[in-house]
Scaffold this motif. Structure first.
Motif, PDB file in Angstrom:
ATOM      1  N   SER A 193       0.853  -1.180   0.000  1.00 40.29           N
ATOM      2  CA  SER A 193       0.000   0.000   0.000  1.00 40.29           C
ATOM      3  C   SER A 193       0.886   1.226   0.000  1.00 40.29           C
ATOM      4  CB  SER A 193      -0.918   0.003   1.229  1.00 40.29           C
ATOM      5  OG  SER A 193      -1.804  -1.093   1.183  1.00 40.29           O
ATOM      6  N   LEU A 194       0.638   2.106  -0.956  1.00 43.51           N
ATOM      7  CA  LEU A 194       1.463   3.299  -1.158  1.00 43.51           C
ATOM      8  C   LEU A 194       0.522   4.492  -1.158  1.00 43.51           C
ATOM      9  CD1 LEU A 194       4.546   3.795  -1.971  1.00 43.51           C
ATOM     10  CD2 LEU A 194       3.687   4.062  -4.284  1.00 43.51           C
ATOM     11  N   GLY A 195       0.307   5.094   0.005  1.00 42.50           N
ATOM     12  CA  GLY A 195      -0.697   6.137   0.102  1.00 42.50           C
ATOM     13  C   GLY A 195      -2.045   5.582  -0.301  1.00 42.50           C
ATOM     14  N   ALA A 196      -2.674   6.197  -1.307  1.00 42.39           N
ATOM     15  CA  ALA A 196      -3.961   5.715  -1.798  1.00 42.39           C
ATOM     16  C   ALA A 196      -3.816   4.611  -2.833  1.00 42.39           C
ATOM     17  CB  ALA A 196      -4.743   6.886  -2.400  1.00 42.39           C
ATOM     18  N   MET A 197      -2.590   4.247  -3.175  1.00 47.81           N
ATOM     19  CA  MET A 197      -2.348   3.227  -4.189  1.00 47.81           C
ATOM     20  C   MET A 197      -2.247   1.843  -3.565  1.00 47.81           C
ATOM     21  SD  MET A 197       0.551   5.109  -6.506  1.00 47.81           S
ATOM     22  CE  MET A 197       0.156   6.465  -7.612  1.00 47.81           C
ATOM     23  N   ARG A 198      -2.795   0.855  -4.249  1.00 46.73           N
ATOM     24  CA  ARG A 198      -2.671  -0.541  -3.844  1.00 46.73           C
ATOM     25  C   ARG A 198      -1.983  -1.286  -4.976  1.00 46.73           C
ATOM     26  NH1 ARG A 198      -7.755  -4.646  -2.999  1.00 46.73           N
ATOM     27  NH2 ARG A 198      -6.581  -6.521  -2.417  1.00 46.73           N
ATOM     28  N   ILE A 199      -0.810  -1.829  -4.696  1.00 43.38           N
ATOM     29  CA  ILE A 199       0.013  -2.486  -5.707  1.00 43.38           C
ATOM     30  C   ILE A 199       0.127  -3.960  -5.366  1.00 43.38           C
ATOM     31  CG2 ILE A 199       2.280  -2.583  -6.809  1.00 43.38           C
ATOM     32  CD1 ILE A 199       2.627   0.381  -6.025  1.00 43.38           C
ATOM     33  N   THR A 200      -0.164  -4.830  -6.324  1.00 42.77           N
ATOM     34  CA  THR A 200      -0.106  -6.272  -6.148  1.00 42.77           C
ATOM     35  C   THR A 200       0.720  -6.869  -7.277  1.00 42.77           C
ATOM     36  OG1 THR A 200      -2.366  -6.206  -5.256  1.00 42.77           O
ATOM     37  CG2 THR A 200      -1.470  -8.359  -5.807  1.00 42.77           C
ATOM     38  N   THR A 201       1.616  -7.788  -6.951  1.00 45.79           N
ATOM     39  CA  THR A 201       2.333  -8.497  -8.011  1.00 45.79           C
ATOM     40  C   THR A 201       1.649  -9.843  -8.243  1.00 45.79           C
ATOM     41  OG1 THR A 201       3.954  -9.513  -6.513  1.00 45.79           O
ATOM     42  CG2 THR A 201       4.506  -7.371  -7.453  1.00 45.79           C
ATOM     43  N   LEU A 202       1.505 -10.187  -9.520  1.00 39.76           N
ATOM     44  CA  LEU A 202       0.800 -11.385  -9.939  1.00 39.76           C
ATOM     45  C   LEU A 202       1.740 -12.256 -10.763  1.00 39.76           C
ATOM     46  CD1 LEU A 202      -2.505  -9.662 -11.117  1.00 39.76           C
ATOM     47  CD2 LEU A 202      -2.136 -10.835  -8.942  1.00 39.76           C
ATOM     48  N   ARG A 203       1.767 -13.518 -10.471  1.00 40.01           N
ATOM     49  CA  ARG A 203       2.685 -14.428 -11.156  1.00 40.01           C
ATOM     50  C   ARG A 203       2.072 -14.934 -12.455  1.00 40.01           C
ATOM     51  NH1 ARG A 203       4.452 -19.904 -11.235  1.00 40.01           N
ATOM     52  NH2 ARG A 203       6.719 -20.102 -11.146  1.00 40.01           N
ATOM     53  N   ASP A 204       2.790 -14.714 -13.555  1.00 44.64           N
ATOM     54  CA  ASP A 204       2.353 -15.188 -14.867  1.00 44.64           C
ATOM     55  C   ASP A 204       2.956 -16.541 -15.211  1.00 44.64           C
ATOM     56  OD1 ASP A 204       0.936 -14.825 -17.364  1.00 44.64           O
ATOM     57  OD2 ASP A 204       2.869 -14.429 -18.311  1.00 44.64           O
ATOM     58  N   GLY A 205       3.661 -17.162 -14.257  1.00 48.55           N
ATOM     59  CA  GLY A 205       4.376 -18.404 -14.508  1.00 48.55           C
ATOM     60  C   GLY A 205       5.865 -18.146 -14.512  1.00 48.55           C
ATOM     61  N   SER A 206       6.591 -18.890 -15.322  1.00 45.95           N
ATOM     62  CA  SER A 206       8.045 -18.747 -15.408  1.00 45.95           C
ATOM     63  C   SER A 206       8.481 -19.025 -16.834  1.00 45.95           C
ATOM     64  CB  SER A 206       8.746 -19.707 -14.443  1.00 45.95           C
ATOM     65  OG  SER A 206       8.467 -21.059 -14.808  1.00 45.95           O
ATOM     66  N   ILE A 207       9.716 -18.660 -17.127  1.00 45.07           N
ATOM     67  CA  ILE A 207      10.289 -18.965 -18.434  1.00 45.07           C
ATOM     68  C   ILE A 207      11.628 -19.660 -18.232  1.00 45.07           C
ATOM     69  CG2 ILE A 207       9.134 -17.077 -19.628  1.00 45.07           C
ATOM     70  CD1 ILE A 207      11.764 -15.520 -19.497  1.00 45.07           C
ATOM     71  N   THR A 208      12.094 -20.321 -19.265  1.00 45.24           N
ATOM     72  CA  THR A 208      13.396 -20.988 -19.245  1.00 45.24           C
ATOM     73  C   THR A 208      14.355 -20.221 -20.130  1.00 45.24           C
ATOM     74  OG1 THR A 208      12.414 -23.155 -18.849  1.00 45.24           O
ATOM     75  CG2 THR A 208      14.646 -23.112 -19.749  1.00 45.24           C
ATOM     76  N   GLN A 209      15.487 -19.832 -19.545  1.00 53.44           N
ATOM     77  CA  GLN A 209      16.531 -19.137 -20.295  1.00 53.44           C
ATOM     78  C   GLN A 209      17.751 -20.054 -20.386  1.00 53.44           C
ATOM     79  OE1 GLN A 209      16.900 -15.759 -17.668  1.00 53.44           O
ATOM     80  NE2 GLN A 209      15.479 -14.520 -18.856  1.00 53.44           N
ATOM     81  N   PRO A 210      18.098 -20.535 -21.579  1.00 55.00           N
ATOM     82  CA  PRO A 210      19.292 -21.380 -21.711  1.00 55.00           C
ATOM     83  C   PRO A 210      20.531 -20.652 -21.188  1.00 55.00           C
ATOM     84  CG  PRO A 210      18.004 -21.381 -23.726  1.00 55.00           C
ATOM     85  CD  PRO A 210      17.420 -20.316 -22.850  1.00 55.00           C
ATOM     86  N   ALA A 211      21.463 -21.412 -20.676  1.00 51.26           N
ATOM     87  CA  ALA A 211      22.649 -20.817 -20.051  1.00 51.26           C
ATOM     88  C   ALA A 211      23.365 -19.864 -21.006  1.00 51.26           C
ATOM     89  CB  ALA A 211      23.591 -21.921 -19.573  1.00 51.26           C
ATOM     90  N   ASP A 212      23.581 -20.275 -22.243  1.00 54.21           N
ATOM     91  CA  ASP A 212      24.311 -19.424 -23.177  1.00 54.21           C
ATOM     92  C   ASP A 212      23.569 -18.138 -23.488  1.00 54.21           C
ATOM     93  OD1 ASP A 212      26.534 -20.981 -23.367  1.00 54.21           O
ATOM     94  OD2 ASP A 212      25.948 -21.986 -25.219  1.00 54.21           O
TER      95      ASP A 212
END
Length: 306
Positions: A33-52
């Motif tokens: 909660s930021l003053g009158a603001m309400r901020i929520t993070t939502l998980r969209d899943g994950s991704i795979t990043q190859p090492a290279d």
């Protein structure tokens, strides 16, 4: 400012039919909660990043030493979470980035379920604000029928970023491994172009939300300072890509960045600002919902979840 953490398990009781369809869990991982603001993070899943994809341009001897200290294998893929930020303020319901949708990778695309778990219908979203045009940030703008997923929303993107992905010649000027990103972005922007509003660095794009240029990961990547009174949060997108290497060695080139020199300079400057100001940040691919602070650690930095 108050930070809370919770897990909302997706089920049919969430109120939307789509919530019962995904075999994975969708949840709101952190809220502030930021003053009158309400901020929520939502998980969209994950991704795979190859090492290279991440490590290839680095000094391999220095990298080997760092990996040994971290207990990480050179050839092990990275599997970062994807955190979409939801902001509710003065009658507006705003998303920062739109997630992957169903067309990018099987491990992502959970945003519809996460919104359902948070009690938000896509039709209630008033604005979608983009950090950049990569697939895990943009492709969720269309549903499986090629219709706008957020039908009542104004979509906002930095002009430089929009022009890059909307340009039909981009696919011929970037590396082969990213041409699919260009094709997918162009197709979605062709459908959605008349719904987009473009902006420049430094603009207050919505009340309490200012655009901050953090170019390098992509040509027009933007972060956003969200402020109410004396309190603020920086939504950094992919300007800070992970919670370990980016903090330990912000000056090292990352293979995921389009302009590696610019991205490294941007990353170091952004971390310096966040550490100096002790400003909360939300990183798209950082753990624990992406919400935390940057602290100095000798000559480098560390991520501290909020």
């Amino acid at each position: 400012m108050r930070v809370t953490r919770r897990k909302l398990i997706t089920s049919a009781s969430a109120g939307f039919a789509a919530a019962a369809l995904s075999p994975r869990l969708a949840w709101a991982t952190s809220e502030v909660s930021l003053g009158a603001m309400r901020i929520t993070t939502l998980r969209d899943g994950s991704i795979t990043q190859p090492a290279d994809f991440m490590y290839d341009p680095m000094d391999q001897d220095a990298l080997a030493q760092w990996l040994a200290v971290r207990g990480m294998a050179r050839d092990a893929a990275l599997n970062p979470d994807c955190n979409v930020t939801l902001l509710r303020h003065e009658g507006r319901t705003i998303l920062f980035d739109a997630g992957s949708g169903s067309g990018f990778t099987a491990t992502a695309g959970d945003l519809p379920d996460a919104l359902a778990a948070a009690g938000v219908d896509p039709g209630e979203i008033t604005h979608v604000v983009f950090t950049h045009g990569h697939a895990d940030h943009l492709w969720g703008v269309l549903d499986d029928f090629e219709e706008p997923f957020f039908p009542n929303a104004e979509h906002l993107m930095g002009r430089t970023e929009f022009d890059f992905w909307y340009d039909p010649t981009t696919v011929d000027t970037i590396s082969a491994d990213r041409q699919g990103m260009a094709v997918g972005a162009k197709r979605r922007l062709d459908v959605m172009a008349d719904r987009f509003t473009l902006f420049e660095d430094g603009e207050e794009i919505l009340p309490g939300i200012a655009a901050r240029a953090t170019h390098g990961h992509t040509p027009g990547h933007m972060s956003f300072e969200v402020r109410d009174g004396g309190e603020s949060v920086m939504v950094v997108g992919d300007a800070i890509l992970n919670h370990h290497l980016s903090f330990d060695h912000p000056d090292w080139p990352l293979g995921a960045d389009a302009d590696r020199t610019m991205a490294a300079a941007t990353r170091a400057a952004l971390m310096d600002q966040l550490a100096s100001d002790q400003m909360l940040m939300i990183g798209f691919h950082l753990p624990d919902g992406g919400l935390g602070r940057v602290e100095r650690a000798g000559g480098a930095f560390r991520f501290v979840p909020a």
